[in-house]
Scaffold this active site. Structure first.
Site, mmCIF file in Angstrom:
data_model
loop_
_atom_site.group_PDB
_atom_site.id
_atom_site.type_symbol
_atom_site.label_atom_id
_atom_site.label_comp_id
_atom_site.label_asym_id
_atom_site.label_seq_id
_atom_site.Cartn_x
_atom_site.Cartn_y
_atom_site.Cartn_z
ATOM 1 N N ASP A 147 -6.017 2.375 -3.390
ATOM 2 C CA ASP A 147 -7.272 2.306 -2.631
ATOM 3 C C ASP A 147 -7.502 3.525 -1.741
ATOM 4 O OD1 ASP A 147 -5.318 1.581 -0.839
ATOM 5 O OD2 ASP A 147 -6.260 -0.293 -0.200
ATOM 6 N N ARG A 148 -6.469 4.351 -1.541
ATOM 7 C CA ARG A 148 -6.670 5.548 -0.725
ATOM 8 C C ARG A 148 -6.844 6.782 -1.597
ATOM 9 N NH1 ARG A 148 -2.934 5.417 4.629
ATOM 10 N NH2 ARG A 148 -3.297 3.240 5.140
ATOM 11 N N ASP A 199 -2.867 6.302 -3.330
ATOM 12 C CA ASP A 199 -1.702 5.690 -2.697
ATOM 13 C C ASP A 199 -1.064 4.602 -3.561
ATOM 14 O OD1 ASP A 199 -3.611 3.713 -2.413
ATOM 15 O OD2 ASP A 199 -2.890 3.085 -0.435
ATOM 16 N N SER A 249 0.796 -1.223 0.000
ATOM 17 C CA SER A 249 0.000 0.000 0.000
ATOM 18 C C SER A 249 0.830 1.274 0.000
ATOM 19 C CB SER A 249 -0.950 -0.041 1.188
ATOM 20 O OG SER A 249 -1.863 0.997 1.090
ATOM 21 N N HIS A 250 0.704 2.077 1.036
ATOM 22 C CA HIS A 250 1.353 3.391 1.079
ATOM 23 C C HIS A 250 2.794 3.303 1.597
ATOM 24 C CE1 HIS A 250 -0.407 2.319 4.847
ATOM 25 N NE2 HIS A 250 0.454 3.105 5.454
ATOM 26 N N LYS A 260 -11.630 -0.349 -0.438
ATOM 27 C CA LYS A 260 -11.714 1.089 -0.597
ATOM 28 C C LYS A 260 -11.163 1.446 -1.967
ATOM 29 C CE LYS A 260 -7.597 2.004 2.290
ATOM 30 N NZ LYS A 260 -7.229 0.757 2.988
ATOM 31 N N ASP A 273 -1.261 1.373 -3.848
ATOM 32 C CA ASP A 273 -2.104 0.367 -4.498
ATOM 33 C C ASP A 273 -3.453 0.908 -4.943
ATOM 34 O OD1 ASP A 273 -2.833 0.636 -1.834
ATOM 35 O OD2 ASP A 273 -3.653 -1.386 -1.718
HETATM 36 C C1 VG1 Z 1 -3.849 1.504 8.222
HETATM 37 C C2 VG1 Z 1 -5.056 2.388 8.392
HETATM 38 C C3 VG1 Z 1 -6.323 1.590 8.162
HETATM 39 C C4 VG1 Z 1 -6.269 0.940 6.774
HETATM 40 C C5 VG1 Z 1 -5.006 0.120 6.654
HETATM 41 C C6 VG1 Z 1 -4.833 -0.469 5.275
HETATM 42 O O1 VG1 Z 1 -3.864 0.464 9.181
HETATM 43 O O2 VG1 Z 1 -5.069 2.974 9.674
HETATM 44 O O3 VG1 Z 1 -7.429 2.436 8.288
HETATM 45 O O4 VG1 Z 1 -7.379 0.117 6.568
HETATM 46 O O5 VG1 Z 1 -3.864 0.930 6.926
HETATM 47 O O6 VG1 Z 1 -4.838 0.514 4.297
HETATM 48 P P1 VG1 Z 1 -3.022 0.509 10.537
HETATM 49 O O7 VG1 Z 1 -3.255 -0.809 11.195
HETATM 50 O O8 VG1 Z 1 -1.608 0.776 10.152
HETATM 51 O O9 VG1 Z 1 -3.570 1.657 11.314
HETATM 52 V V1 VG1 Z 1 -3.809 0.377 2.988
HETATM 53 O O10 VG1 Z 1 -4.200 1.548 1.891
HETATM 54 O O11 VG1 Z 1 -2.365 0.470 3.761
HETATM 55 O O12 VG1 Z 1 -4.074 -1.133 2.434
HETATM 56 CO CO CO Z 2 -3.594 1.226 0.057
#
Ligand code: VG1
Ligand code: CO
Length: 544
Positions: free
Chosen positions: A282-283, A278, A113-114, A377, A280
């Site tokens: 989804d954000r 982001d 992801s990010h 998302k 991938d």
């Molecule tokens: C974070 C965010 C959460 C989100 C998750 C995955 O998790 O707070 O809201 O669903 O990332 O998003 P955490 O456990 O680090 O707080 V992504 O775009 O990283 O797949």
């Molecule tokens: Co993501």
């Protein structure tokens, strides 16, 4: 077909977090590390032989190698077919879309992801089920259990598949279809939004937008959707070439990491609308001219305006938000006479609500919004949703948000992250807080009185499953809240997240800097949790 069974030994650290297994690339490159996890996924599933698997990732470093390995393992484990995105690319929402459209058994998405990418940065893998959404906890728990017992995995000996050529080929008895990464997703977007009106807006000469893909997966999707199908001028999409290391940046759409976009949107000749997504896809982050929309407000505003958008003109069945997300959407739900569900952090908790049609829109404070169109998302979906609202209402982003606050009041909101702190210390902080919870209700801190203090536990209203210890909530009598939890997506040490929220009904007080409006709560959070003492830090690493 030459199936090989390779002996292996378990790794102790393969517990999936908030969204799959995320580790540094060198960890994944250890012999058998990826293979063990993939075989553990397959071993914990039943009845997939002969069915379809969807496979793709965000294009980060190690994506291509991992795809070749997984393809050969899927063949050895007797999947019937794998649909893989061209170049190994599928954004997370696009993968969800492809799983649903093709009635696939499930999908494997490669992404952290990010988190940054590159030879020494992060890689990740997660499994999605047939509804297109992240595997629920009972599945991820089963996978984890299996990783602790695994003794062998299966793989076939074969040449690599050419991922850059569309079309089908064979791996043993399994068919591999290399599919267009963008087409199905773009078609779904066209079915939900009024592309005609958005095109008119974007080609009117009176409205300009800037989309920043942060050198991550949405580059190809954004070029196709905004510049091709919607006619926005070439150059509307910036940082639109996906790179394996995201150009060295954090592909995280917030005011800190999306600095190029922030510079454009806060400059003298700022466009009317700006957005970023982001790693991938989804954000999303939504900006107006010199104006930032908090993700929680964004969800509330989308819900309040949903009837303006063709795909949602019938109205919403409900809204769902993660627990730390502000309560702004709750106020909209109340006015609409629908339910607002509060779930633990992570998209996997929305799946049942969406499947059961209890919620139409979902969102998280962490720049995530989505709907029942897929089970993830969806960053570009959120951008299109906003564009559709802007096209219909003909007002600026800022005017729309301020009008919303006038109607519903403003939920001031901020998240303070302390990244890469010592994991033991972070756990001590949480344990200490837990121990103090029972003494907090009724206590006064400045103008605030604690109403309740608990460790959030969620009972899924559809299948009754219980998820405990999902974050510490301290609620005050005026509706303000402080939430503490540890991140489940980091790969180094622990990340402590502190979520702060207060409510201001008075429109004459809606123009404060959130850090000022939340100043007293920030002080109280330190008093209650002794953050400096436990983290050894004077201030947060990132404030969003
Ligand atoms: C974070 C965010 C959460 C989100 C998750 C995955 O998790 O707070 O809201 O669903 O990332 O998003 P955490 O456990 O680090 O707080 V992504 O775009 O990283 O797949
Ligand atoms: Co993501």
């Amino acid at each position: 077909m030459n199936i090989k069974t390779i002996s292996t030994q378990p790794f102790a650290d393969q517990k999936p977090g908030t969204s799959g297994l995320r580790k540094r690339v060198p960890t994944f490159q250890q012999p058998n590390y990826l293979e063990n996890f993939v075989q553990s996924i397959f071993d914990s599933l039943e009845g997939y032989q002969g069915t379809t698997l969807v496979l793709g990732g965000d294009g980060r470093y190690y994506n291509r190698q991992a795809i070749q390995i997984i393809l050969k393992m899927a063949a050895a484990n007797r999947f019937g077919q794998v649909l893989v995105g061209k170049g190994g690319i599928l954004s997370t929402p696009a993968a969800s879309c492809v799983i649903r459209k093709n009635g696939a058994f499930g999908g494997i998405i490669l992404s952290a992801s990010h988190n940054p990418g590159g030879p020494n940065a992060d890689f990740g893998i997660k499994y999605n089920i047939s509804n297109g959404g992240p595997a629920p906890e009972k599945v991820t728990d089963a996978i984890y259990t299996r990783t602790k017992e695994i003794t062998a995995y299966k793989i076939i000996e074969a040449d690599d598949i050419n991922l850059d050529k569309l079309g089908s080929s064979q791996l043993g008895t399994m068919t591999v279809q290399v599919i267009d990464s963008v087409a199905d997703y773009a078609e779904l977007m066209e079915s939900l939004f009024d592309f005609g009106s958005i095109r008119e807006l974007l080609t009117s000469g009176k409205f300009r937008m800037c989309m920043d893909s942060l050198h991550a997966v949405t580059g190809g999707y954004a070029h196709e959707i905004f510049e091709q199908r919607l006619g926005a001028p070439v150059g509307t999409v910036q940082n639109g070439v996906p790179l394996e290391d995201f150009g060295g940046g954090h592909p995280d759409p917030n005011l800190v990491y999306a600095h190029d976009l922030v510079e454009v949107m806060y400059g003298e000749t700022a466009p009317d609308f700006g957005a970023a997504s982001d790693g991938d896809g989804d954000r999303n982050m939504i900006l107006g001219r010199k104006f930032f929309v908090t993700p929680s407000d964004s969800l509330a505003i989308m819900a309040a305006n949903a009837k303006l958008v063709p795909g949602y003109s019938q109205g919403l069945t409900g809204i769902a938000r993660s627990m730390p997300t502000s309560q702004a959407p709750d106020r909209v739900a109340e006015k609409l006479g629908i339910e607002c569900y509060e779930t633990p952090t992570g998209w996997k908790f929305f799946g049942n609500l969406l499947d059961a049609n209890k919620a139409t829109l979902c969102g998280e404070e962490s720049f995530g919004t989505g709907s029942n169109h897929v089970r993830e998302k969806d960053g570009l979906w959120a951008v299109l949703f906003w564009l559709n609202i802007l096209a219909v209402r003909g007002q600026s982003v800022e005017a729309i948000v301020k009008e919303h606050w006038q109607t519903y009041g403003r939920n001031y909101y901020s998240r303070h992250d302390y990244e890469e702190v010592d994991a033991d210390k972070a756990n001590e902080l949480i344990t200490k807080l837990r121990g103090d919870l029972s003494q907090l209700p009724g206590r006064k801190f400045g103008q605030y009185t604690v109403d309740y203090a608990d460790d959030f536990s969620y009972a899924d209203p559809v299948d009754g499953s219980i998820s405990q210890k999902q974050g510490i909530r301290i609620g005050f009598t005026d509706g303000s809240r402080i939430v503490f939890r540890l991140s489940g997506t980091g790969t180094q040490g622990a990340t402590l997240r502190i979520y702060l929220e207060s409510y201001e009904p008075d429109a004459s007080k809606h123009d404060l800097d959130p850090q000022v409006a939340l100043g007293e709560l920030i002080t109280i959070s330190e008093e209650i949790a002794q953050i400096r003492h436990f983290t050894g830090r004077e201030q947060p690493t990132v404030i969003t």
